[in-house]
Design an enzyme around this catalytic site. Structure first.
Site, PDB file in Angstrom:
ATOM      1  N   ASN A 200     -24.132  -2.700  49.517  1.00  0.00           N
ATOM      2  CA  ASN A 200     -23.495  -1.630  50.277  1.00  0.00           C
ATOM      3  C   ASN A 200     -23.275  -0.446  49.328  1.00  0.00           C
ATOM      4  O   ASN A 200     -22.374  -0.485  48.506  1.00  0.00           O
ATOM      5  CB  ASN A 200     -22.162  -2.148  50.846  1.00  0.00           C
ATOM      6  CG  ASN A 200     -21.389  -1.069  51.574  1.00  0.00           C
ATOM      7  OD1 ASN A 200     -21.911   0.021  51.830  1.00  0.00           O
ATOM      8  ND2 ASN A 200     -20.140  -1.360  51.906  1.00  0.00           N
TER       9      ASN A 200
ATOM     10  N   LYS B 103     -22.298   2.466  50.099  1.00  0.00           N
ATOM     11  CA  LYS B 103     -21.213   3.348  50.563  1.00  0.00           C
ATOM     12  C   LYS B 103     -21.640   4.827  50.496  1.00  0.00           C
ATOM     13  O   LYS B 103     -22.789   5.144  50.773  1.00  0.00           O
ATOM     14  CB  LYS B 103     -19.940   3.068  49.754  1.00  0.00           C
ATOM     15  CG  LYS B 103     -19.594   1.574  49.744  1.00  0.00           C
ATOM     16  CD  LYS B 103     -18.238   1.255  49.217  1.00  0.00           C
ATOM     17  CE  LYS B 103     -18.033  -0.254  49.250  1.00  0.00           C
ATOM     18  NZ  LYS B 103     -16.691  -0.654  48.914  1.00  0.00           N
TER      19      LYS B 103
ATOM     20  N   GLU C 250     -14.712 -10.415  53.924  1.00  0.00           N
ATOM     21  CA  GLU C 250     -14.325  -9.542  52.814  1.00  0.00           C
ATOM     22  C   GLU C 250     -12.815  -9.324  52.848  1.00  0.00           C
ATOM     23  O   GLU C 250     -12.330  -8.467  53.606  1.00  0.00           O
ATOM     24  CB  GLU C 250     -15.026  -8.189  52.923  1.00  0.00           C
ATOM     25  CG  GLU C 250     -16.533  -8.278  52.845  1.00  0.00           C
ATOM     26  CD  GLU C 250     -17.131  -6.939  52.420  1.00  0.00           C
ATOM     27  OE1 GLU C 250     -17.824  -6.909  51.404  1.00  0.00           O
ATOM     28  OE2 GLU C 250     -16.883  -5.930  53.100  1.00  0.00           O
TER      29      GLU C 250
ATOM     30  N   GLY D 230     -13.345  -3.548  45.855  1.00  0.00           N
ATOM     31  CA  GLY D 230     -13.262  -2.439  44.914  1.00  0.00           C
ATOM     32  C   GLY D 230     -12.070  -2.528  43.972  1.00  0.00           C
ATOM     33  O   GLY D 230     -11.741  -1.570  43.284  1.00  0.00           O
TER      34      GLY D 230
ATOM     35  N   SER E 265     -15.560  -7.488  45.169  1.00  0.00           N
ATOM     36  CA  SER E 265     -15.640  -7.585  43.709  1.00  0.00           C
ATOM     37  C   SER E 265     -16.620  -8.652  43.211  1.00  0.00           C
ATOM     38  O   SER E 265     -16.374  -9.311  42.204  1.00  0.00           O
ATOM     39  CB  SER E 265     -14.247  -7.811  43.110  1.00  0.00           C
ATOM     40  OG  SER E 265     -13.431  -6.676  43.367  1.00  0.00           O
TER      41      SER E 265
END
Ligand code: PGA
Length: 250
Positions: A8, A10, A169, A175, A214
């Site tokens: 991903n 982002k 998630e 993050g 993470s």
């Protein structure tokens, strides 16, 4: 069942950066082990470029990071499933925690997007997961049940299992560098599997459940050996070819 290794990206990368990353990634991990599949979710602006680079590469696929549940219309700023397919996407990411918590998307809207995308022929990675406050309040099961029931509420029970992945998630692990431990992952994935089997019967056993939050080269191998972990959804560590290729090959 191949393990799904999803990236991903982002809201990161220019064309120049995306091309360089892909070039390096295909150099480091073009020939995948038989049990691996790679899925890249770049920003919309890079879909064409990434599609061109992975064209013809076995077991590499492209997805959009979001979608609007209509074929076309006056929806400024939005993108339709057919438009993603037109750019070479076979997948779409739906209900990511940043969309739920930063952009305020409801479970109902996530459910509409999921059903419409599947009906339109796109495969879906549907994200679920609890916030830290919800975990600390002992609400994991309630949150997962609600997100699964509403997210899949309008999806037919006879769905082809390969068309759907659920990404668990935990919001507190995204993050933050704080990865969920094996016990936490096993518990959440087992509950997710139960929901899938309740809805889809035996087919629910073959719907992949990805872990995200993470994931790094250092922890990917261990996570991938856990029961009911059929792949990973990687944010930060997917932005560099070096780290993502190590995850893919772990
Ligand atoms: P992270 O993000 O790997 O940077 O924690 C995961 C995600 O947002 O899907």
């Amino acid at each position: 069942m191949k393990k799904m290794m999803a990236a991903n990206w982002k809201m990161y990368k220019s064309h120049f950066e995306a091309r360089a990353t892909l070039q390096d990634l295909l150099y480091l991990a073009k020939n995948l082990p038989e049990n691996r599949e790679v899925l890249i979710f770049p920003p919309f602006t890079l879909l064409d470029a990434v599609a061109e680079q992975i064209k013809g590469v076995p077991d590499y696929a492209l997805g959009g990071q979001d979608v609007y549940p209509a074929a076309e219309g006056a929806f400024t700023g939005e993108i339709a499933p057919g438009m993603l397919q037109d750019c070479g996407c076979s997948w779409v990411l739906i209900g990511h925690s940043e969309r739920r918590h930063v952009l305020g998307e409801s479970d109902e809207f996530v459910g509409k997007k999921t059903a419409f995308s599947l009906e339109s022929g796109l495969n879906v990675v549907l994200c679920v997961g609890e916030t830290l406050a919800q975990r600390e309040a002992g609400e994991l099961s309630i949150v997962l049940a609600r997100q699964m029931d509403t997210g899949l509420g309008s999806v037919g029970n006879s769905l082809e299992p390969a068309c759907l992945c659920i990404a668990y998630e935990p919001v507190w692990a995204i993050g933050t560098g704080r990865v969920a431990g094996p016990k936490e992952i096993l518990e959440a994935h087992a509950q997710t599997r139960e929901h899938l089997e309740k809805k889809f019967g035996d087919n629910g056993k073959n719907i992949r459940i990805l872990y995200g939050g993470s994931v790094k080269p250092e922890n990917a191998a261990e996570i991938l050996t856990l029961d009911n972990v059929d792949g990973v959804l990687v944010g930060g560590a997917s932005l560099q070819a070096e780290s993502f290729s190590r995850i893919i090959l772990s």
